[in-house]
Design a protein around this motif. Structure first.
Motif, PDB file in Angstrom:
ATOM      1  N   MET A  83       0.887  -1.172   0.000  1.00 53.32           N
ATOM      2  CA  MET A  83       0.000   0.000   0.000  1.00 53.32           C
ATOM      3  C   MET A  83       0.916   1.210   0.000  1.00 53.32           C
ATOM      4  N   PRO A  84       0.634   2.228  -0.816  1.00 52.93           N
ATOM      5  CA  PRO A  84       1.499   3.407  -0.823  1.00 52.93           C
ATOM      6  C   PRO A  84       1.606   4.046   0.562  1.00 52.93           C
ATOM      7  N   GLY A  85       2.777   4.602   0.844  1.00 54.58           N
ATOM      8  CA  GLY A  85       2.996   5.315   2.094  1.00 54.58           C
ATOM      9  C   GLY A  85       2.230   6.628   2.112  1.00 54.58           C
ATOM     10  N   ALA A  86       2.244   7.270   3.257  1.00 53.24           N
ATOM     11  CA  ALA A  86       1.490   8.509   3.453  1.00 53.24           C
ATOM     12  C   ALA A  86       1.891   9.584   2.443  1.00 53.24           C
ATOM     13  N   GLN A  87       3.185   9.748   2.191  1.00 55.49           N
ATOM     14  CA  GLN A  87       3.632  10.780   1.248  1.00 55.49           C
ATOM     15  C   GLN A  87       3.180  10.467  -0.174  1.00 55.49           C
ATOM     16  N   SER A  88       3.209   9.207  -0.556  1.00 59.29           N
ATOM     17  CA  SER A  88       2.752   8.807  -1.890  1.00 59.29           C
ATOM     18  C   SER A  88       1.252   9.037  -2.047  1.00 59.29           C
ATOM     19  N   LEU A  89       0.484   8.686  -1.015  1.00 59.89           N
ATOM     20  CA  LEU A  89      -0.962   8.907  -1.087  1.00 59.89           C
ATOM     21  C   LEU A  89      -1.281  10.398  -1.133  1.00 59.89           C
ATOM     22  N   ALA A  90      -0.564  11.191  -0.355  1.00 58.50           N
ATOM     23  CA  ALA A  90      -0.815  12.640  -0.341  1.00 58.50           C
ATOM     24  C   ALA A  90      -0.508  13.277  -1.689  1.00 58.50           C
ATOM     25  N   SER A  91       0.538  12.815  -2.356  1.00 56.71           N
ATOM     26  CA  SER A  91       0.910  13.393  -3.652  1.00 56.71           C
ATOM     27  C   SER A  91       0.316  12.631  -4.831  1.00 56.71           C
ATOM     28  N   GLN A  92      -0.361  11.486  -4.531  1.00 60.99           N
ATOM     29  CA  GLN A  92      -0.949  10.640  -5.577  1.00 60.99           C
ATOM     30  C   GLN A  92       0.104  10.205  -6.595  1.00 60.99           C
ATOM     31  N   GLN A  93       1.261   9.802  -6.084  1.00 55.93           N
ATOM     32  CA  GLN A  93       2.374   9.327  -6.904  1.00 55.93           C
ATOM     33  C   GLN A  93       3.013   8.109  -6.237  1.00 55.93           C
ATOM     34  N   TYR A  94       3.264   7.086  -7.035  1.00 50.97           N
ATOM     35  CA  TYR A  94       3.951   5.920  -6.510  1.00 50.97           C
ATOM     36  C   TYR A  94       5.369   6.289  -6.067  1.00 50.97           C
ATOM     37  N   TYR A  95       5.763   5.789  -4.915  1.00 52.67           N
ATOM     38  CA  TYR A  95       7.121   5.913  -4.380  1.00 52.67           C
ATOM     39  C   TYR A  95       7.589   7.370  -4.321  1.00 52.67           C
ATOM     40  N   ALA A  96       6.761   8.208  -3.711  1.00 46.10           N
ATOM     41  CA  ALA A  96       7.033   9.653  -3.662  1.00 46.10           C
ATOM     42  C   ALA A  96       8.020  10.052  -2.568  1.00 46.10           C
ATOM     43  N   HIS A  97       8.255   9.187  -1.585  1.00 47.54           N
ATOM     44  CA  HIS A  97       9.190   9.558  -0.522  1.00 47.54           C
ATOM     45  C   HIS A  97      10.578   9.746  -1.140  1.00 47.54           C
ATOM     46  N   PRO A  98      11.243  10.871  -0.882  1.00 47.83           N
ATOM     47  CA  PRO A  98      12.524  11.154  -1.539  1.00 47.83           C
ATOM     48  C   PRO A  98      13.634  10.152  -1.212  1.00 47.83           C
ATOM     49  N   ARG A  99      13.521   9.428  -0.096  1.00 46.51           N
ATOM     50  CA  ARG A  99      14.556   8.452   0.241  1.00 46.51           C
ATOM     51  C   ARG A  99      14.203   7.033  -0.210  1.00 46.51           C
ATOM     52  N   PHE A 145      16.975   5.697 -17.636  1.00 52.26           N
ATOM     53  CA  PHE A 145      16.483   7.077 -17.699  1.00 52.26           C
ATOM     54  C   PHE A 145      16.965   7.852 -16.486  1.00 52.26           C
ATOM     55  N   SER A 146      16.821   9.154 -16.543  1.00 52.46           N
ATOM     56  CA  SER A 146      17.236  10.008 -15.441  1.00 52.46           C
ATOM     57  C   SER A 146      16.192   9.989 -14.335  1.00 52.46           C
ATOM     58  N   VAL A 147      16.647   9.820 -13.109  1.00 50.08           N
ATOM     59  CA  VAL A 147      15.749   9.846 -11.961  1.00 50.08           C
ATOM     60  C   VAL A 147      15.160  11.242 -11.770  1.00 50.08           C
ATOM     61  N   ASN A 148      15.745  12.233 -12.398  1.00 50.27           N
ATOM     62  CA  ASN A 148      15.278  13.617 -12.261  1.00 50.27           C
ATOM     63  C   ASN A 148      14.141  13.979 -13.207  1.00 50.27           C
ATOM     64  N   LEU A 149      13.707  13.043 -14.040  1.00 52.91           N
ATOM     65  CA  LEU A 149      12.577  13.312 -14.925  1.00 52.91           C
ATOM     66  C   LEU A 149      11.323  13.564 -14.096  1.00 52.91           C
ATOM     67  N   ALA A 150      10.388  14.275 -14.670  1.00 58.60           N
ATOM     68  CA  ALA A 150       9.093  14.490 -14.017  1.00 58.60           C
ATOM     69  C   ALA A 150       8.407  13.133 -13.830  1.00 58.60           C
ATOM     70  N   TYR A 151       7.573  13.047 -12.813  1.00 60.21           N
ATOM     71  CA  TYR A 151       6.890  11.798 -12.471  1.00 60.21           C
ATOM     72  C   TYR A 151       6.176  11.188 -13.678  1.00 60.21           C
ATOM     73  N   HIS A 152       5.386  11.980 -14.392  1.00 62.93           N
ATOM     74  CA  HIS A 152       4.630  11.420 -15.524  1.00 62.93           C
ATOM     75  C   HIS A 152       5.563  10.908 -16.619  1.00 62.93           C
ATOM     76  N   GLU A 153       6.727  11.512 -16.793  1.00 65.09           N
ATOM     77  CA  GLU A 153       7.690  11.026 -17.793  1.00 65.09           C
ATOM     78  C   GLU A 153       8.294   9.687 -17.365  1.00 65.09           C
ATOM     79  N   ARG A 154       8.555   9.533 -16.070  1.00 63.84           N
ATOM     80  CA  ARG A 154       9.062   8.253 -15.567  1.00 63.84           C
ATOM     81  C   ARG A 154       8.027   7.148 -15.792  1.00 63.84           C
TER      82      ARG A 154
END
Length: 173
Positions: A24-40, A53-62
């Motif tokens: 289940m996505p973590g709290a930060q992922s659910l809040a941002s509605q993005q898979y694996y959103a925690h920066p660490r 690919f570059s990890v610095n791409l925008a979420y939708h590009e990844r």
């Protein structure tokens, strides 16, 4: 008090070859509605290494690049109760509809679990209900920052099994 959480929609296309499942996505992922959103969380650096690919791409590009490389993302659980983000706090699990998903994704060669909790929930909540034989199952080390006992390099080496064992798209489709 735990609240009822609702997971994110699957990220997929019909010709996906590898389905990566979290619990289940973590709290930060659910809040941002993005898979694996925690920066660490090591998920995106690992997938960037696997797919080139570059990890610095925008979420939708990844997400676009993951789909082009034959990956799908989802979680075992559609709903649960949990206080905080730890898998150990998950209660009252309700699984996603994998009979429907597997019927629509006949090209899947592998279901890769992002951590032991995802695999345990799948075995308990999903396997007994499946009308379709699932593809091969592989449990990989969690990319969560809570799983700090294993180094990034050690996690990456385990996750590289996906690329080494399964014929994936090169991303040019």
């Amino acid at each position: 008090m735990s609240v009822i959480l609702q997971g994110l929609a699957a990220v997929t296309n019909r010709d996906a070859k590898v389905l990566i499942l979290g619990s289940m996505p973590g709290a930060q992922s659910l809040a941002s509605q993005q898979y694996y959103a925690h920066p660490r969380n090591a998920f995106w650096p690992i997938m960037a290494s696997l797919c080139g690919f570059s990890v610095n791409l925008a979420y939708h590009e990844r997400l676009v690049l993951l789909r082009q490389h034959g990956f799908a993302l989802w979680d075992v659980l559609a709903h649960c109760q949990r206080q905080g983000s730890l898998d150990s706090a998950i209660r009252h699990e309700q699984a996603n509809d994998f009979n429907h998903f597997l019927a629509e994704h006949g090209q899947l060669k592998l279901i890769a679990f992002n951590g032991a909790k995802a695999q345990q929930s799948f075995n308990k909540q999903v396997l007994p209900t499946l009308a379709i034989t699932p593809p091969r199952l592989l449990t990989l080390p969690s990319t969560s920052p809570a799983h700090a006992a294993m180094s990034f390099d050690a996690k990456l080496q385990q996750w590289l099994q996906i690329k080494q064992r399964y014929q994936l798209n090169d991303g040019s489709t």
